[in-house]
Design an enzyme around this catalytic site. Structure first.
Site, short mmCIF file in Angstrom:
data_model
loop_
_atom_site.label_atom_id
_atom_site.label_comp_id
_atom_site.label_asym_id
_atom_site.label_seq_id
_atom_site.Cartn_x
_atom_site.Cartn_y
_atom_site.Cartn_z
CD GLU A 1 9.11 25.99 9.55
OE1 GLU A 1 8.23 25.29 10.07
OE2 GLU A 1 10.04 26.51 10.20
CD GLU B 1 8.54 23.53 15.20
OE1 GLU B 1 9.59 24.17 15.39
OE2 GLU B 1 7.84 23.66 14.18
#
Length: 276
Positions: free
Chosen positions: A153, A256
């Site tokens: 990521e 998130e």
């Protein structure tokens, strides 16, 4: 609309962690993700998933160490934020991957995020790249034995200064270099907007490649619900739907974000964006 997974590390902070599974299910979520499961037993987490008819779709390998205290320390503000791109810590990285794979098997989770970690002060990014590639290549082989994907990521350096991986193009270059079909990019649109912008074009560029394994979202700049801030998420959701239909992508979008309303019911009260 795409499929959304509640991030239980950030959402429902008004509840103890294990009670968040039920809350997410009551709000209509059919899947969850979280940062780290290691403070809880595999059996307890699996029971919470089964009892609430939830699918675990993502969690992180340890960012450092393998016991709960070391993991918490590695994740705190001054912590390591991962070991995948840190030369000399290969044994620690591998131990963490093995632990994550054990949890993934118990939770029937198809994907694990491998955190890159920080570049040392004065350290050259390209100098640590070979160690990163070698670690990812090893982890992809081990994960493939269990039918799991491993993800990397790009994270913005405002939130995590000196994080090794920051851009979508860099992440996709690494994936191509490693050459493992089960290594994919975790495309967090919050981080992408802060670092690069031009988010819709990047979705159109990278989603059809098959190398995007998961999305995450949050409002920019404050990381609250995706109906507040500078990003037009309804438009981006339509872009994801369009490209996913054309390319056959059928993944999840992790929510998130930190709910902007504190206190009891705060998370649920902020889900109007999802229920439109």
């Amino acid at each position: 609309m795409p499929k959304f997974a509640a991030n239980l590390s950030m959402m429902y902070p008004e509840l103890p962690f294990l009670d968040r599974f039920e809350a997410a299910a009551e709000d209509g979520f059919r899947a969850v993700e979280f940062l780290f499961p290691y403070a809880f037993s595999m059996q307890e987490l699996a029971a919470r998933l089964k009892g609430n008819d939830l699918q675990q779709v993502l969690f992180n390998a340890p960012p450092g160490g393998t016991d709960a205290a070391s993991i918490a320390q590695a994740w705190d503000k001054a912590g390591d934020k991962g070991t995948a791109a840190v030369p000399g810590r290969e044994a620690e990285f591998r131990a963490g991957v093995y632990l994550a794979l054990d949890y993934a098997q118990a939770l029937n989770c198809p994907r694990i995020h491998l955190m890159a970690g920080l570049i040392g002060l004065g350290q050259d990014r390209e100098a640590v790249r070979p160690a990163y590639v070698a670690n990812l290549r090893w982890a992809a082989v081990e994960a493939a034995r269990q039918g799991r994907d491993v993800l990397i990521e790009p994270i913005n350096t405002r939130d995590v200064p000196r994080f090794f991986l920051n851009r979508q193009d860099h992440a996709h270059e690494i994936v191509a270099e490693v050459g493992a079909p089960n290594l994919k990019v975790q495309m967090d649109l919050y981080h992408c907007q802060i670092v690069e912008g031009d988010v819709a074009a990047k979705i159109r560029q990278y989603l059809p490649t098959g190398a995007v394994g998961h999305f995450q979202i949050a409002g920019v700049p404050d990381r609250h619900e995706p109906d507040l801030g500078e990003v037009n998420y309804p438009y981006l959701f339509s872009v994801i739907d369009e490209v996913a239909q054309a390319s056959g992508w059928n993944g999840w979008i992790g929510c998130e974000y930190r709910p902007r309303q504190a206190g009891p019911g705060g998370t649920s009260a902020g889900l109007g964006w999802l229920k439109r």
